[in-house]
Design an enzyme around this catalytic site. Sequence first.
Site, short mmCIF file in Angstrom:
data_model
loop_
_atom_site.label_atom_id
_atom_site.label_comp_id
_atom_site.label_asym_id
_atom_site.label_seq_id
_atom_site.Cartn_x
_atom_site.Cartn_y
_atom_site.Cartn_z
N ASP A 1 -8.31 3.79 0.77
CA ASP A 1 -7.39 4.18 1.84
C ASP A 1 -8.20 4.67 3.04
O ASP A 1 -8.90 5.68 2.94
CB ASP A 1 -6.49 5.30 1.29
CG ASP A 1 -5.43 5.72 2.27
OD1 ASP A 1 -5.49 5.29 3.44
OD2 ASP A 1 -4.54 6.48 1.87
N CYS B 1 -1.74 0.85 7.36
CA CYS B 1 -3.19 0.56 7.41
C CYS B 1 -3.54 -0.70 6.62
O CYS B 1 -3.74 -1.77 7.19
CB CYS B 1 -4.00 1.75 6.92
SG CYS B 1 -3.77 3.25 7.91
N ARG B 2 -3.63 -0.59 5.29
CA ARG B 2 -4.19 -1.69 4.49
C ARG B 2 -3.27 -2.89 4.37
O ARG B 2 -3.69 -4.03 4.60
CB ARG B 2 -4.56 -1.16 3.09
CG ARG B 2 -5.69 -0.17 3.11
CD ARG B 2 -5.78 0.59 1.80
NE ARG B 2 -4.64 1.47 1.61
CZ ARG B 2 -4.39 2.19 0.54
NH1 ARG B 2 -5.22 2.11 -0.48
NH2 ARG B 2 -3.35 2.98 0.47
N SER B 3 -2.01 -2.67 3.95
CA SER B 3 -1.17 -3.85 3.64
C SER B 3 -0.76 -4.64 4.89
O SER B 3 -0.73 -5.87 4.81
CB SER B 3 0.03 -3.48 2.76
OG SER B 3 0.91 -2.61 3.41
N ASN C 1 2.07 1.61 4.48
CA ASN C 1 2.36 0.32 5.15
C ASN C 1 2.00 0.36 6.64
O ASN C 1 2.66 -0.27 7.46
CB ASN C 1 3.83 -0.10 4.95
CG ASN C 1 4.14 -1.55 5.32
OD1 ASN C 1 5.24 -1.85 5.79
ND2 ASN C 1 3.21 -2.45 5.15
N CYS D 1 0.86 -1.19 0.00
CA CYS D 1 0.00 0.00 0.00
C CYS D 1 0.89 1.23 0.00
O CYS D 1 2.05 1.15 -0.44
CB CYS D 1 -1.01 -0.02 1.15
SG CYS D 1 -0.29 0.02 2.81
P1 4NP Z 1 -1.98 2.84 4.00
O1 4NP Z 1 -2.64 4.21 4.53
O2 4NP Z 1 -1.35 3.16 2.65
O3 4NP Z 1 -3.14 1.91 3.89
O4 4NP Z 1 -0.97 2.44 5.05
C1 4NP Z 1 -1.94 5.40 4.61
C2 4NP Z 1 -1.13 5.66 5.69
C3 4NP Z 1 -0.45 6.85 5.78
C4 4NP Z 1 -0.61 7.80 4.80
C5 4NP Z 1 -1.41 7.55 3.71
C6 4NP Z 1 -2.08 6.34 3.61
N1 4NP Z 1 0.07 9.06 4.91
O5 4NP Z 1 -0.15 9.92 4.06
O6 4NP Z 1 0.86 9.25 5.85
#
Ligand code: 4NP
Length: 155
Positions: free
Chosen positions: A123, A12-14, A10, A7
């Site tokens: 997201d 939340c989703r992955s 790294n 993702c």
């Molecule tokens: P992820 O979510 O890609 O599912 O881990 C996010 C976590 C942090 C951010 C964006 C998406 N960020 O902009 O910091």
Amino acid sequence: MKVLFVCLGNICRSPLAEAVFNHKIKQLNLQHRISADSCGTGDYHIGDQPDPRTIKTAQKNGVEIWHQARQLSVQDLSAFDYLFAMDEQNKRGILRLPDAGKHTHKIKLIREFDPQGQGDVPDPYYGTMNDFQDVFEMLDRTLDVFIESIKHDQL
Ligand code: 4NP
């Protein structure tokens, strides 16, 4: 077989996909043959634990989670059999790696296996706990289909 979930951050989703996948593989007693890891295309959260809402969502659904965020690297292309992007932006990030062109058959959107639809895993970072639960449910049903498709080759 090694599977990498990718993702952006790294956190939340992955890492949730990794935890749910490894939980299912352990339940099937296939953990010596199949494993998963996760990473992000971005560098904002390197070394961080998963988001507290990710941890809460995993625990609420009976899934153990432990991960430290890391960034996608060129070595991942040869180290993994599948690289599953959570969304189109992540997929483009993987495809931008040098030599990704030699590995395109391994690089997929995870929702290609979703029995209820295609597209992105949204997201949830700027969302609510409900959004995290929706991501869990999407990954849960999608990973069941993917595991069913590889299980017989790994027995
Ligand atoms: P992820 O979510 O890609 O599912 O881990 C996010 C976590 C942090 C951010 C964006 C998406 N960020 O902009 O910091």
